[in-house]
Motif scaffolding. Structure first.
Motif, short mmCIF file in Angstrom:
data_model
loop_
_atom_site.label_atom_id
_atom_site.label_comp_id
_atom_site.label_asym_id
_atom_site.label_seq_id
_atom_site.Cartn_x
_atom_site.Cartn_y
_atom_site.Cartn_z
N LEU A 112 5.61 10.34 7.78
CA LEU A 112 6.09 11.56 7.14
C LEU A 112 5.14 12.00 6.03
O LEU A 112 4.80 13.18 5.91
N ASP A 113 4.71 11.03 5.22
CA ASP A 113 3.84 11.36 4.08
C ASP A 113 2.45 11.80 4.50
O ASP A 113 1.72 12.36 3.69
N THR A 114 2.08 11.52 5.74
CA THR A 114 0.78 11.96 6.25
C THR A 114 0.94 13.08 7.28
O THR A 114 0.03 13.37 8.05
N ASN A 115 2.13 13.69 7.29
CA ASN A 115 2.44 14.85 8.14
C ASN A 115 2.32 14.58 9.64
O ASN A 115 2.05 15.48 10.42
N GLN A 116 2.58 13.33 10.04
CA GLN A 116 2.57 12.97 11.46
C GLN A 116 4.03 12.89 11.93
O GLN A 116 4.59 11.82 12.15
N TYR A 117 4.66 14.06 12.06
CA TYR A 117 6.10 14.14 12.24
C TYR A 117 6.56 13.58 13.59
O TYR A 117 7.62 12.94 13.67
N ASP A 118 5.80 13.81 14.65
CA ASP A 118 6.20 13.29 15.95
C ASP A 118 6.14 11.75 15.97
O ASP A 118 7.01 11.10 16.55
N LYS A 119 5.12 11.19 15.32
CA LYS A 119 5.04 9.74 15.24
C LYS A 119 6.18 9.19 14.38
O LYS A 119 6.73 8.11 14.66
N ALA A 120 6.53 9.93 13.33
CA ALA A 120 7.66 9.51 12.50
C ALA A 120 8.94 9.49 13.32
O ALA A 120 9.74 8.55 13.22
N ARG A 121 9.12 10.50 14.13
CA ARG A 121 10.30 10.54 15.01
C ARG A 121 10.33 9.32 15.92
O ARG A 121 11.38 8.68 16.10
N GLY A 122 9.18 8.96 16.48
CA GLY A 122 9.11 7.80 17.36
C GLY A 122 9.44 6.51 16.63
O GLY A 122 10.14 5.64 17.17
N ALA A 123 8.97 6.39 15.38
CA ALA A 123 9.23 5.16 14.62
C ALA A 123 10.70 5.06 14.23
O ALA A 123 11.31 3.98 14.33
N PHE A 124 11.29 6.17 13.80
CA PHE A 124 12.73 6.15 13.49
C PHE A 124 13.54 5.83 14.74
O PHE A 124 14.52 5.08 14.69
N ALA A 125 13.14 6.42 15.87
CA ALA A 125 13.86 6.17 17.12
C ALA A 125 13.78 4.70 17.50
O ALA A 125 14.78 4.11 17.95
N THR A 126 12.61 4.10 17.33
CA THR A 126 12.47 2.67 17.63
C THR A 126 13.39 1.83 16.76
O THR A 126 14.02 0.87 17.22
N GLN A 127 13.50 2.21 15.49
CA GLN A 127 14.36 1.47 14.57
C GLN A 127 15.82 1.48 15.06
O GLN A 127 16.53 0.48 14.94
N TYR A 128 16.26 2.61 15.61
CA TYR A 128 17.65 2.74 16.04
C TYR A 128 17.85 2.50 17.53
O TYR A 128 18.98 2.57 18.02
N GLY A 129 16.76 2.24 18.24
CA GLY A 129 16.88 1.97 19.66
C GLY A 129 17.10 3.20 20.51
O GLY A 129 17.65 3.13 21.61
N PHE A 130 16.66 4.39 20.02
CA PHE A 130 16.78 5.62 20.78
C PHE A 130 15.48 5.87 21.56
O PHE A 130 14.39 5.53 21.07
N PRO A 131 15.55 6.49 22.72
CA PRO A 131 14.33 6.98 23.36
C PRO A 131 13.65 8.00 22.44
O PRO A 131 14.32 8.85 21.83
N LEU A 144 0.83 -1.21 0.00
CA LEU A 144 0.00 0.00 0.00
C LEU A 144 0.86 1.26 0.00
O LEU A 144 0.52 2.26 -0.65
N PHE A 145 1.99 1.21 0.70
CA PHE A 145 2.92 2.35 0.68
C PHE A 145 3.44 2.57 -0.74
O PHE A 145 3.49 3.70 -1.22
N ARG A 146 3.80 1.48 -1.41
CA ARG A 146 4.31 1.60 -2.78
C ARG A 146 3.22 2.07 -3.74
O ARG A 146 3.52 2.63 -4.80
N MET A 147 1.97 1.84 -3.39
CA MET A 147 0.84 2.29 -4.21
C MET A 147 0.49 3.74 -3.94
O MET A 147 -0.45 4.27 -4.54
N GLY A 148 1.22 4.39 -3.04
CA GLY A 148 0.93 5.77 -2.70
C GLY A 148 -0.25 5.93 -1.76
O GLY A 148 -0.93 6.96 -1.79
N ARG A 149 -0.46 4.90 -0.91
CA ARG A 149 -1.58 4.95 0.05
C ARG A 149 -1.04 4.80 1.47
O ARG A 149 -1.34 3.82 2.18
N PRO A 150 -0.21 5.76 1.93
CA PRO A 150 0.41 5.63 3.25
C PRO A 150 -0.59 5.57 4.39
O PRO A 150 -0.37 4.87 5.37
N ALA A 151 -1.68 6.32 4.28
CA ALA A 151 -2.67 6.31 5.37
C ALA A 151 -3.28 4.93 5.55
O ALA A 151 -3.54 4.50 6.68
N ASP A 152 -3.51 4.21 4.44
CA ASP A 152 -4.05 2.86 4.52
C ASP A 152 -3.00 1.86 5.01
O ASP A 152 -3.33 0.84 5.61
#
Length: 366
Positions: free
Chosen positions: A166-185, A130-138
């Motif tokens: 990021l594509d749905t302008n949820q920047y704080d959630k994006a920060r949390g997901a990137f942090a989880t990927q790298y093991g950062f608080p 779905l992300f590759r189809m341009g449907r990030p919200a779904d």
């Protein structure tokens, strides 16, 4: 030796503008109800016989080896038999995804999830589809429900989830997901700086600047924070701010060659060619195997009306990487300034061919 698809997957991890097929994700078990047949035997709808299970294993191996089209012929035949055996639609989705047929892959994966809502592989792969189809919200709900690693996971679902945020302008959630990927608080200085870097890649300059500034507030000594602020300023053509930020980073990391490269670029854009040349020569001493300083030096020396010196650096850059159209374009300018018309025409033609080949092309949507 890695298969071509697995090599493509490894590239994805390093050049994120293009995501590769996550081959070999964990196969989930399917729990189905049982019912007695008239002869007293137990029937298991969708159950996989030993022969079918062996066949599916072979078909997955075919997909792994890049023979998705051949695998699909057999999978389509299996899907036509009712009830459809567990795992068939999952593999069809996998094969269709590898063929860039995202629409049909989504249908197949949706069917797999109807059979088994707890199928983690199909959940992750449908989210990616779905992300590759341009449907990030779904894609977000699927990726959120399957965002943990398993022993077979080939690509961190948190990365794709962060891109969806990021594509749905949820920047704080994006920060949390990137942090989880790298093991950062999630609220740490590194988490803000990491998110700022990803935002910069997507040209979300105001938010990138905000996050990098927040990172410095949380940790004034955080390495690379000033460098990132300089990159944001440079992208916005705020050259004085860019120079000031790069200079602050240079004081903290005096042996980081990339800082001198960025300073050289900023000074060059500001028309301060002497300072640019000085910074870029320092970058070369620290990063002799990087083509960037050589190319920028060639450009700066052309601006300083010194084509002979520019040619020396540009020819070195071309030997290191012959596929950069900017290098060939600048070589054409240098040769032309030196009266070498044939060489200039050759390099200009090469530059145009490389640039044309790298331009995105329209693809037929399935």
């Amino acid at each position: 030796m890695c298969s071509p698809l697995k090599v493509a997957l490894l590239r994805c991890l390093f050049f994120p503008a293009v995501l590769s097929l996550p081959l070999g994700l964990a196969q989930s078990s399917t729990t189905v109800p049982t019912a007695p047949t008239p002869n007293g035997m137990v029937s298991v709808p969708g159950a996989v016989s030993t022969d079918v299970a062996s066949n599916l294993t072979q078909l997955r191996a075919m997909i792994d080896r890049g023979r998705s089209d051949d695998a699909l012929k057999q999978l389509d035949a299996l899907a036509a038999k009712q009830p459809v055996a567990a795992g068939v639609n999952r593999l069809r989705g996998l094969a269709l995804y590898s063929e860039n047929d995202f629409t049909d892959a989504d249908v197949a994966l949706a069917s797999a999830l109807n059979q088994d809502p707890h199928d983690q592989e199909s959940t992750q792969l449908r989210g990616l589809t779905l992300f590759r189809m341009g449907r990030p919200a779904d894609a977000i709900p699927l990726l959120e429900s399957a965002s943990s690693w398993t022993s077979q996971t080939k690509i961190d679902p948190n990365y794709v989830l962060a891109l969806c945020y990021l594509d749905t302008n949820q920047y704080d959630k994006a920060r949390g997901a990137f942090a989880t990927q790298y093991g950062f608080p999630g609220d740490s200085a590194p988490a803000y700086l990491l998110a700022a870097r990803m935002l910069l890649r997507r040209d979300y300059l105001p938010v990138a600047q905000q996050f990098a500034t927040k990172a410095l507030e949380l940790d004034p000594q955080l390495p690379l924070a000033h460098s990132l602020l300089g990159e944001v300023a440079l992208a916005g053509e705020h050259l004085d701010v860019a120079v000031a930020e790069f200079e602050k980073e240079r004081v903290r990391n005096p042996l980081d060659g990339s800082i001198y490269d960025r300073l050289g670029d900023a000074y060059s854009r500001a028309g301060e060619y002497t300072k640019a040349q000085q910074s870029l020569q320092r970058a070369l001493l620290l990063e002799p195997n990087s083509t960037g300083p050589y190319i920028l030096l060639g450009k700066v020396l052309l601006k300083r009306q010194d084509p002979a010196s520019a040619l020396m650096y540009l020819e070195r850059a071309e030997k290191m990487d012959s596929s950069n159209y900017i290098t060939h374009s600048l070589l054409g300018q240098a040769y032309r300034s030196l009266g070498r018309g044939d060489d200039a025409s050759r390099e200009t033609e090469i530059s145009h061919k490389i640039q044309a080949a790298s331009e995105p092309k329209l693809e037929t949507l399935h």
